[in-house]
Design a protein around this motif. Structure first.
Motif, PDB file in Angstrom:
ATOM      1  N   SER A 180     -39.905  -6.012 -82.725  1.00 46.48           N
ATOM      2  CA  SER A 180     -39.333  -4.703 -82.280  1.00 46.48           C
ATOM      3  C   SER A 180     -39.730  -4.846 -80.770  1.00 46.48           C
ATOM      4  CB  SER A 180     -41.325  -3.902 -82.538  1.00 46.48           C
ATOM      5  OG  SER A 180     -41.674  -4.095 -81.866  1.00 46.48           O
ATOM      6  N   GLY A 181     -38.981  -2.812 -80.235  1.00 49.92           N
ATOM      7  CA  GLY A 181     -39.273  -3.136 -78.900  1.00 49.92           C
ATOM      8  C   GLY A 181     -38.177  -3.149 -78.482  1.00 49.92           C
ATOM      9  N   GLY A 182     -36.656  -3.727 -78.924  1.00 52.50           N
ATOM     10  CA  GLY A 182     -35.493  -3.587 -78.237  1.00 52.50           C
ATOM     11  C   GLY A 182     -35.491  -2.428 -77.623  1.00 52.50           C
ATOM     12  N   GLY A 183     -34.227  -2.336 -76.791  1.00 52.11           N
ATOM     13  CA  GLY A 183     -33.384  -1.075 -76.374  1.00 52.11           C
ATOM     14  C   GLY A 183     -32.575  -0.651 -75.590  1.00 52.11           C
ATOM     15  N   LEU A 184     -32.276   0.159 -75.002  1.00 47.40           N
ATOM     16  CA  LEU A 184     -31.534   0.054 -73.680  1.00 47.40           C
ATOM     17  C   LEU A 184     -32.161   0.447 -72.766  1.00 47.40           C
ATOM     18  CD1 LEU A 184     -28.497   0.037 -72.651  1.00 47.40           C
ATOM     19  CD2 LEU A 184     -28.506   2.860 -73.467  1.00 47.40           C
ATOM     20  N   VAL A 185     -32.392  -0.204 -71.424  1.00 45.61           N
ATOM     21  CA  VAL A 185     -32.851   0.565 -70.450  1.00 45.61           C
ATOM     22  C   VAL A 185     -32.329   0.156 -68.985  1.00 45.61           C
ATOM     23  CG1 VAL A 185     -33.552  -1.547 -70.448  1.00 45.61           C
ATOM     24  CG2 VAL A 185     -35.472   0.554 -69.203  1.00 45.61           C
ATOM     25  N   GLN A 186     -32.443   0.922 -68.299  1.00 47.99           N
ATOM     26  CA  GLN A 186     -31.655   0.921 -67.080  1.00 47.99           C
ATOM     27  C   GLN A 186     -32.449  -0.148 -66.246  1.00 47.99           C
ATOM     28  OE1 GLN A 186     -31.731   4.937 -64.704  1.00 47.99           O
ATOM     29  NE2 GLN A 186     -29.744   5.444 -65.565  1.00 47.99           N
ATOM     30  N   ALA A 187     -31.967  -0.732 -64.799  1.00 49.77           N
ATOM     31  CA  ALA A 187     -31.480  -1.698 -64.196  1.00 49.77           C
ATOM     32  C   ALA A 187     -33.252  -1.782 -63.650  1.00 49.77           C
ATOM     33  CB  ALA A 187     -30.399  -2.343 -63.350  1.00 49.77           C
ATOM     34  N   GLY A 188     -34.499  -2.411 -63.545  1.00 49.41           N
ATOM     35  CA  GLY A 188     -35.400  -1.939 -62.822  1.00 49.41           C
ATOM     36  C   GLY A 188     -36.338  -1.496 -64.062  1.00 49.41           C
ATOM     37  N   GLY A 189     -36.313  -1.021 -65.011  1.00 46.29           N
ATOM     38  CA  GLY A 189     -36.251  -0.431 -65.654  1.00 46.29           C
ATOM     39  C   GLY A 189     -37.826  -1.741 -66.967  1.00 46.29           C
ATOM     40  N   SER A 190     -38.328  -1.614 -67.709  1.00 46.23           N
ATOM     41  CA  SER A 190     -39.399  -2.086 -68.372  1.00 46.23           C
ATOM     42  C   SER A 190     -38.827  -2.071 -69.920  1.00 46.23           C
ATOM     43  CB  SER A 190     -40.879  -2.629 -68.259  1.00 46.23           C
ATOM     44  OG  SER A 190     -40.831  -2.563 -66.661  1.00 46.23           O
TER      45      SER A 190
END
Length: 120
Positions: free
Chosen positions: A7-17
């Motif tokens: 679990s824990g995947g997803g969409l994030v912006q560059a620089g995010g975590s």
């Protein structure tokens, strides 16, 4: 019964975590070695990070200083903390473990994979 659940995947912006989790079923006694692999479209699956039972770790050069692999033996879980994410980190991430369970040691179990997408 699925032995590993990611679990824990997803969409994030560059620089995010993001933090990925890989939890073994309650029938498993322990994870001996935990690994995270990733596979981007059109590319071979690559080893990202690994952690031994004793806690020794190693990382791919491309993620050193940004990703941290850890484990919680009580929860029979391996984690991958991903910071300072880059678009090139976009891939399906797979957990791979060597287990010890009721039938003894079993190597090379794979999770189902979780998509990580980093937008620029």
């Amino acid at each position: 019964q699925r032995q590993l659940v990611e679990s824990g995947g997803g969409l994030v912006q560059a620089g995010g975590s993001l933090r990925l989790s890989c939890k073994a079923s309650s029938s498993i006694f322990r994870i001996n070695v935990g690994r995270w692999y990733r596979q981007a479209p059109g590319k071979q699956r690559e080893l990202v990070a690994a952690i031994t039972r004793g806690g020794s770790t190693n990382y791919a050069d491309s993620v050193k200083g940004r990703f941290t692999i850890s484990r919680d033996n009580g929860k029979i879980t391996v984690y991958l903390q991903m910071n300072s994410l880059k678009p090139e980190d976009t891939a399906v991430y797979y957990c791979n473990v060597d287990l010890y369970g009721p039938a003894g040691p079993r190597d090379d179990y794979w999770g189902q994979g979780t998509q990580v997408t980093v937008s620029s």
